[in-house]
Design a protein around this motif. Structure first.
Motif, PDB file in Angstrom:
ATOM      1  N   ARG A   6       0.832  -1.201   0.000  1.00  0.00           N
ATOM      2  CA  ARG A   6       0.000   0.000   0.000  1.00  0.00           C
ATOM      3  C   ARG A   6       0.872   1.257   0.000  1.00  0.00           C
ATOM      4  O   ARG A   6       1.772   1.398   0.835  1.00  0.00           O
ATOM      5  CB  ARG A   6      -0.917   0.016   1.225  1.00  0.00           C
ATOM      6  CG  ARG A   6      -1.904  -1.153   1.265  1.00  0.00           C
ATOM      7  CD  ARG A   6      -2.939  -1.050   0.138  1.00  0.00           C
ATOM      8  NE  ARG A   6      -3.888  -2.158   0.189  1.00  0.00           N
ATOM      9  CZ  ARG A   6      -3.753  -3.286  -0.510  1.00  0.00           C
ATOM     10  NH1 ARG A   6      -2.724  -3.455  -1.298  1.00  0.00           N
ATOM     11  NH2 ARG A   6      -4.667  -4.235  -0.425  1.00  0.00           N
TER      12      ARG A   6
ATOM     13  N   LEU B 104      -0.291   4.518   0.109  1.00  0.00           N
ATOM     14  CA  LEU B 104      -1.156   5.653   0.430  1.00  0.00           C
ATOM     15  C   LEU B 104      -0.585   6.458   1.593  1.00  0.00           C
ATOM     16  O   LEU B 104       0.122   5.927   2.447  1.00  0.00           O
ATOM     17  CB  LEU B 104      -2.558   5.154   0.818  1.00  0.00           C
ATOM     18  CG  LEU B 104      -3.265   4.231  -0.171  1.00  0.00           C
ATOM     19  CD1 LEU B 104      -4.589   3.765   0.413  1.00  0.00           C
ATOM     20  CD2 LEU B 104      -3.491   4.926  -1.493  1.00  0.00           C
TER      21      LEU B 104
ATOM     22  N   ARG C  19      -1.562   7.524   4.757  1.00  0.00           N
ATOM     23  CA  ARG C  19      -2.651   6.977   5.563  1.00  0.00           C
ATOM     24  C   ARG C  19      -3.465   8.043   6.289  1.00  0.00           C
ATOM     25  O   ARG C  19      -4.669   7.881   6.482  1.00  0.00           O
ATOM     26  CB  ARG C  19      -2.091   5.959   6.565  1.00  0.00           C
ATOM     27  CG  ARG C  19      -1.435   4.757   5.900  1.00  0.00           C
ATOM     28  CD  ARG C  19      -0.844   3.801   6.923  1.00  0.00           C
ATOM     29  NE  ARG C  19      -1.829   3.323   7.855  1.00  0.00           N
ATOM     30  CZ  ARG C  19      -2.695   2.329   7.607  1.00  0.00           C
ATOM     31  NH1 ARG C  19      -2.671   1.742   6.425  1.00  0.00           N
ATOM     32  NH2 ARG C  19      -3.551   1.949   8.520  1.00  0.00           N
TER      33      ARG C  19
ATOM     34  N   VAL D 164      -9.196  10.830   1.386  1.00  0.00           N
ATOM     35  CA  VAL D 164      -9.128  10.261   0.036  1.00  0.00           C
ATOM     36  C   VAL D 164      -9.111  11.332  -1.050  1.00  0.00           C
ATOM     37  O   VAL D 164      -8.261  11.309  -1.953  1.00  0.00           O
ATOM     38  CB  VAL D 164     -10.298   9.278  -0.176  1.00  0.00           C
ATOM     39  CG1 VAL D 164     -10.390   8.863  -1.643  1.00  0.00           C
ATOM     40  CG2 VAL D 164     -10.126   8.050   0.708  1.00  0.00           C
TER      41      VAL D 164
ATOM     42  N   PHE E  41      -5.915  13.347  -1.115  1.00  0.00           N
ATOM     43  CA  PHE E  41      -4.806  12.473  -1.526  1.00  0.00           C
ATOM     44  C   PHE E  41      -4.780  12.306  -3.040  1.00  0.00           C
ATOM     45  O   PHE E  41      -3.735  12.474  -3.685  1.00  0.00           O
ATOM     46  CB  PHE E  41      -4.927  11.109  -0.842  1.00  0.00           C
ATOM     47  CG  PHE E  41      -4.002  10.071  -1.405  1.00  0.00           C
ATOM     48  CD1 PHE E  41      -2.654  10.097  -1.117  1.00  0.00           C
ATOM     49  CD2 PHE E  41      -4.483   9.083  -2.262  1.00  0.00           C
ATOM     50  CE1 PHE E  41      -1.778   9.152  -1.654  1.00  0.00           C
ATOM     51  CE2 PHE E  41      -3.626   8.138  -2.797  1.00  0.00           C
ATOM     52  CZ  PHE E  41      -2.273   8.172  -2.505  1.00  0.00           C
TER      53      PHE E  41
ATOM     54  N   CYS F 214      -7.480   7.663   4.480  1.00  0.00           N
ATOM     55  CA  CYS F 214      -7.076   6.439   3.777  1.00  0.00           C
ATOM     56  C   CYS F 214      -6.946   5.260   4.739  1.00  0.00           C
ATOM     57  O   CYS F 214      -7.269   4.131   4.388  1.00  0.00           O
ATOM     58  CB  CYS F 214      -5.754   6.667   3.040  1.00  0.00           C
ATOM     59  SG  CYS F 214      -5.881   7.810   1.644  1.00  0.00           S
TER      60      CYS F 214
ATOM     61  N   GLN G 168      -8.577   0.436  -0.367  1.00  0.00           N
ATOM     62  CA  GLN G 168      -7.277   1.072  -0.549  1.00  0.00           C
ATOM     63  C   GLN G 168      -6.661   0.699  -1.893  1.00  0.00           C
ATOM     64  O   GLN G 168      -6.042   1.532  -2.560  1.00  0.00           O
ATOM     65  CB  GLN G 168      -6.336   0.669   0.587  1.00  0.00           C
ATOM     66  CG  GLN G 168      -6.706   1.268   1.930  1.00  0.00           C
ATOM     67  CD  GLN G 168      -5.751   0.834   3.031  1.00  0.00           C
ATOM     68  OE1 GLN G 168      -4.821   0.062   2.799  1.00  0.00           O
ATOM     69  NE2 GLN G 168      -5.973   1.324   4.237  1.00  0.00           N
TER      70      GLN G 168
ATOM     71  N   ILE H  76      -8.259   2.779  -4.535  1.00  0.00           N
ATOM     72  CA  ILE H  76      -7.755   4.152  -4.476  1.00  0.00           C
ATOM     73  C   ILE H  76      -6.378   4.228  -5.138  1.00  0.00           C
ATOM     74  O   ILE H  76      -6.076   5.165  -5.884  1.00  0.00           O
ATOM     75  CB  ILE H  76      -7.682   4.645  -3.014  1.00  0.00           C
ATOM     76  CG1 ILE H  76      -9.086   4.707  -2.386  1.00  0.00           C
ATOM     77  CG2 ILE H  76      -6.995   6.004  -2.946  1.00  0.00           C
ATOM     78  CD1 ILE H  76     -10.040   5.636  -3.103  1.00  0.00           C
ATOM     79  N   GLN H  77      -5.549   3.224  -4.878  1.00  0.00           N
ATOM     80  CA  GLN H  77      -4.227   3.199  -5.517  1.00  0.00           C
ATOM     81  C   GLN H  77      -4.347   3.124  -7.035  1.00  0.00           C
ATOM     82  O   GLN H  77      -3.565   3.743  -7.762  1.00  0.00           O
ATOM     83  CB  GLN H  77      -3.416   2.004  -5.008  1.00  0.00           C
ATOM     84  CG  GLN H  77      -2.877   2.185  -3.616  1.00  0.00           C
ATOM     85  CD  GLN H  77      -1.708   1.259  -3.322  1.00  0.00           C
ATOM     86  OE1 GLN H  77      -0.809   1.628  -2.593  1.00  0.00           O
ATOM     87  NE2 GLN H  77      -1.694   0.072  -3.883  1.00  0.00           N
TER      88      GLN H  77
END
Length: 276
Positions: A33, A35, A37, A41, A44, A80, A88, A91-92
């Protein structure tokens, strides 16, 4: 990705000397991951898009459109770290494609996804491919590679053992297994199948039998002999899987390594005898 640079040789990425010069034309979904954190969202994804040179005009709508497409329109204001692993991962993926890159690198992209979301991601990958983008898909899940890829590269112990288009792979690695499902469970089927010319081994399965064929054996002739010898519910030529191909190549490579070691040991012993 220019995370590790080559010790020797040269590499060209999208016509540039390295990925550093092409970074805004590349999308990357890491296995781990990646992100921030504590970030929410929406900020980011907006931040990641701006880093890749996406203009701020219309960016909010673009991000929200993507969140809606992957079923996450309600998480825009969540941190996130509050999302599940599957969320997650999606989102990536959005972060990897928001800037509409020419090259998309996906490292184990189905990690943490349930079957429904795996199907969704496959559809999104196909959509990106149809848009003219190149996707490099790194995975140990051979079935996924078989379903998605039109060109396959296999690496064993750091060495490339296969580099071919999928249609060429299917032509080159002919099926060497016949699947038989008999209508009755006769005890003599196993020995009868094993005795057929061209059959080198016979194994039982939950559904019936698998007959392994010798190189050069005629599958059609063997299937005809099977039908003549017993009543069958199903008899078919089993298509070789990418996993079977990889295992076969690895085993061959291992045999070659063992043979090489034995040759080296024999040469060393001969040299020692000569010195004595």
């Amino acid at each position: 990705m220019s995370i590790i640079f080559p010790d020797r040789g040269e590499i060209s990425v999208l016509g540039k000397a390295s990925a550093v010069e092409s970074k805004d034309r590349i999308g990357y979904l890491p296995e781990e991951r990646g992100l921030y954190r504590k970030m929410r969202v929406l900020p980011f994804l907006t931040y990641m898009a701006r880093l890749k040179g996406v203009d701020s005009g219309g960016l909010h709508l673009k991000v929200m459109t993507w969140l809606h497409r992957v079923g996450l329109k309600d998480v825009a204001r969540k941190k996130c770290e509050e999302l599940s692993k599957g969320m997650q991962q999606k989102i990536q993926f959005i972060a990897a494609v928001l800037h509409e890159p020419e090259l998309i690198i996906l490292d184990e992209p189905f990690s943490g996804l349930d079957p429904v979301n795996r199907k969704l991601m496959r559809q999104l990958f196909d959509e990106q491919h149809k848009a003219g983008r190149t996707l490099i898909f790194s995975t140990h899940a051979m079935y996924e590679a078989e379903q998605l890829c039109d060109h396959l590269v296999m690496i064993n112990r750091g060495k490339k053992v296969l580099d071919l288009p999928m249609d060429e792979i299917w032509r080159r690695f002919d099926p060497r297994t016949i699947v038989v499902e008999a209508l009755d469970d006769h005890a003599g089927h196993h020995s009868r199948f094993a005795g057929l010319p061209g059959v080198i081994s016979t194994g039982g399965t939950e559904a019936g039998y698998e007959l392994k064929l010798a190189d050069g054996a005629d599958p059609a002739a063997i299937m005809a002999a099977v039908v003549q010898g017993c009543r069958v519910r199903r008899v078919e030529l089993k298509r070789v899987s990418v996993e079977d191909i990889f295992i076969d190549l690895v085993e061959r490579s291992g045999e070659q390594d063992i043979a090489s070691v034995r040759t080296e040991l024999a040469a060393d012993r001969a040299a020692e005898v000569g010195r004595a």
